[in-house]
Design a protein around this motif. Structure first.
Motif, PDB file in Angstrom:
ATOM      1  N   UNK A 180       0.828  -1.198   0.000  1.00 29.96           N
ATOM      2  CA  UNK A 180       0.000   0.000   0.000  1.00 29.96           C
ATOM      3  C   UNK A 180       0.870   1.259   0.000  1.00 29.96           C
ATOM      4  N   UNK A 181       1.978   1.238   0.716  1.00 18.98           N
ATOM      5  CA  UNK A 181       2.873   2.392   0.702  1.00 18.98           C
ATOM      6  C   UNK A 181       3.527   2.577  -0.657  1.00 18.98           C
ATOM      7  N   UNK A 182       3.891   1.463  -1.311  1.00 20.04           N
ATOM      8  CA  UNK A 182       4.470   1.562  -2.648  1.00 20.04           C
ATOM      9  C   UNK A 182       3.437   2.078  -3.643  1.00 20.04           C
ATOM     10  N   UNK A 183       2.188   1.646  -3.486  1.00 23.78           N
ATOM     11  CA  UNK A 183       1.127   2.104  -4.385  1.00 23.78           C
ATOM     12  C   UNK A 183       0.901   3.602  -4.242  1.00 23.78           C
ATOM     13  N   UNK A 184       0.890   4.090  -3.009  1.00 27.44           N
ATOM     14  CA  UNK A 184       0.709   5.529  -2.767  1.00 27.44           C
ATOM     15  C   UNK A 184       1.861   6.315  -3.362  1.00 27.44           C
ATOM     16  N   UNK A 185       3.075   5.836  -3.159  1.00 20.89           N
ATOM     17  CA  UNK A 185       4.256   6.542  -3.678  1.00 20.89           C
ATOM     18  C   UNK A 185       4.244   6.601  -5.201  1.00 20.89           C
ATOM     19  N   UNK A 186       3.869   5.500  -5.843  1.00 23.09           N
ATOM     20  CA  UNK A 186       3.824   5.469  -7.302  1.00 23.09           C
ATOM     21  C   UNK A 186       2.775   6.436  -7.828  1.00 23.09           C
ATOM     22  N   UNK A 187       1.603   6.427  -7.206  1.00 23.54           N
ATOM     23  CA  UNK A 187       0.529   7.314  -7.642  1.00 23.54           C
ATOM     24  C   UNK A 187       0.911   8.779  -7.427  1.00 23.54           C
ATOM     25  N   UNK A 247       0.955  -4.509  -8.398  1.00 24.86           N
ATOM     26  CA  UNK A 247       2.181  -3.734  -8.523  1.00 24.86           C
ATOM     27  C   UNK A 247       1.852  -2.271  -8.827  1.00 24.86           C
ATOM     28  N   UNK A 248       2.904  -1.474  -8.977  1.00 28.39           N
ATOM     29  CA  UNK A 248       2.712  -0.041  -9.171  1.00 28.39           C
ATOM     30  C   UNK A 248       1.981   0.264 -10.475  1.00 28.39           C
ATOM     31  N   UNK A 249       2.229  -0.527 -11.513  1.00 30.63           N
ATOM     32  CA  UNK A 249       1.570  -0.291 -12.791  1.00 30.63           C
ATOM     33  C   UNK A 249       0.052  -0.458 -12.672  1.00 30.63           C
ATOM     34  N   UNK A 250      -0.386  -1.398 -11.849  1.00 27.64           N
ATOM     35  CA  UNK A 250      -1.817  -1.574 -11.621  1.00 27.64           C
ATOM     36  C   UNK A 250      -2.420  -0.303 -11.012  1.00 27.64           C
TER      37      UNK A 250
END
Length: 277
Positions: A180-187, A247-250
């Motif tokens: 979830x932290x990686x997803x927030x950072x990517x977005x 993943x981040x692309x999603x």
């Protein structure tokens, strides 16, 4: 040298009407037959209507020719260099506008402590539409913002059934962060690239912030923070709720849809001048 005919100024698509960002990786961007062409490592060939794209996000393994950069500049289309899947934001190419009126106005507002505080309050008013920000100091408003964001993370975790243990990540070692932290950072990185594209294409200065002051793009952070709750955070929590191993692309794919649904590209060019009015 390939020739790209510079479009007349009056024919260029304004920022509010442009497509959402186009992310490219592992390939070459060049000019061919008077147009911008992308040649992917997988032999995909794509002609890009560059004058209608809000920003070209170049990821790992990309090369870009001088002619392509010039064509983007002529079309008032920024280029942003980002990490894999937009996970990091490295740099952007400033797009020349045809006068510096907005930059001078922003600088004048920034130079006046009174006007700078007024702009900051307008930005906080966007975050707290029901609060009376006029009677609060900037320090108090920053404290309110911190509490609001923490509560928002917790609420979204509860809403989407995503375990939330706090914002915890190391920008130098993303592997240590949970999904979830990686997803927030990517977005967030993608939103910064988009906001930078809008800010620079309109002629504003990314380095003159009114709430943020650190880094090279504090004004971008000021503006992007207004839209995070409805865009990047929604995209991140929704993605992880659907697939905990996403993943981040999603996340970025869903973010693109949300940006279109919220009409962000139309709102941002309208909101920024109002904030600096």
């Amino acid at each position: 040298m390939p020739i790209f005919e510079r479009p007349p100024l009056e024919t260029l698509t304004p920022a509010k009407d442009r497509w959402t960002p186009l992310y490219l990786e592992h390939g070459r961007l060049e000019v061919d037959d008077s147009s911008i062409k992308w040649i992917g490592a997988d032999r995909t060939i794509l002609r890009i209507p560059v004058a209608t794209v809000s920003v070209l996000m170049l990821g790992p393994g990309t090369t870009v020719t001088h002619a392509a950069v010039k064509a983007c500049s002529d079309s008032n289309t920024p280029i942003a260099w980002v990490g894999a899947d937009g996970l990091r934001f490295y740099a952007f190419g400033v797009t020349p506008t045809h006068d510096n009126k907005r930059a001078r106005h922003q600088a004048a507002m920034h130079a006046s402590p009174k006007k700078r505080a007024e702009v900051a309050r307008r930005m906080f008013a966007k975050r707290f539409p029901e609060a009376v920000v006029r009677s609060k100091s900037i320090k108090e408003l920053m404290g309110m913002e911190g509490k609001r964001v923490k509560a928002l993370y917790a609420d979204l975790g509860h809403k989407y059934g995503v375990t939330w243990r706090g914002r915890n990540y190391n920008p130098n070692n993303w592997v240590l962060a949970n999904n979830i932290n990686r997803a927030i950072s990517a977005a967030n990185a993608a939103l910064y690239a988009l906001t930078t594209a809008v800010v620079t294409s309109m002629g504003y200065v990314p380095s003159l912030g009114f709430i943020h002051s650190g880094g090279q793009i504090p004004f971008v952070y000021d503006v992007a923070d207004i839209y995070k709750p409805e865009t990047t955070l929604e995209a991140a929590f929704q993605t992880i709720s659907i697939n905990p191993d996403a993943n981040e692309q999603d996340t970025l794919e869903l973010l693109k849809i949300i940006i279109e649904q919220t009409h962000l590209m139309r709102r941002m060019p309208k909101d920024i001048p109002e904030l600096l009015s």
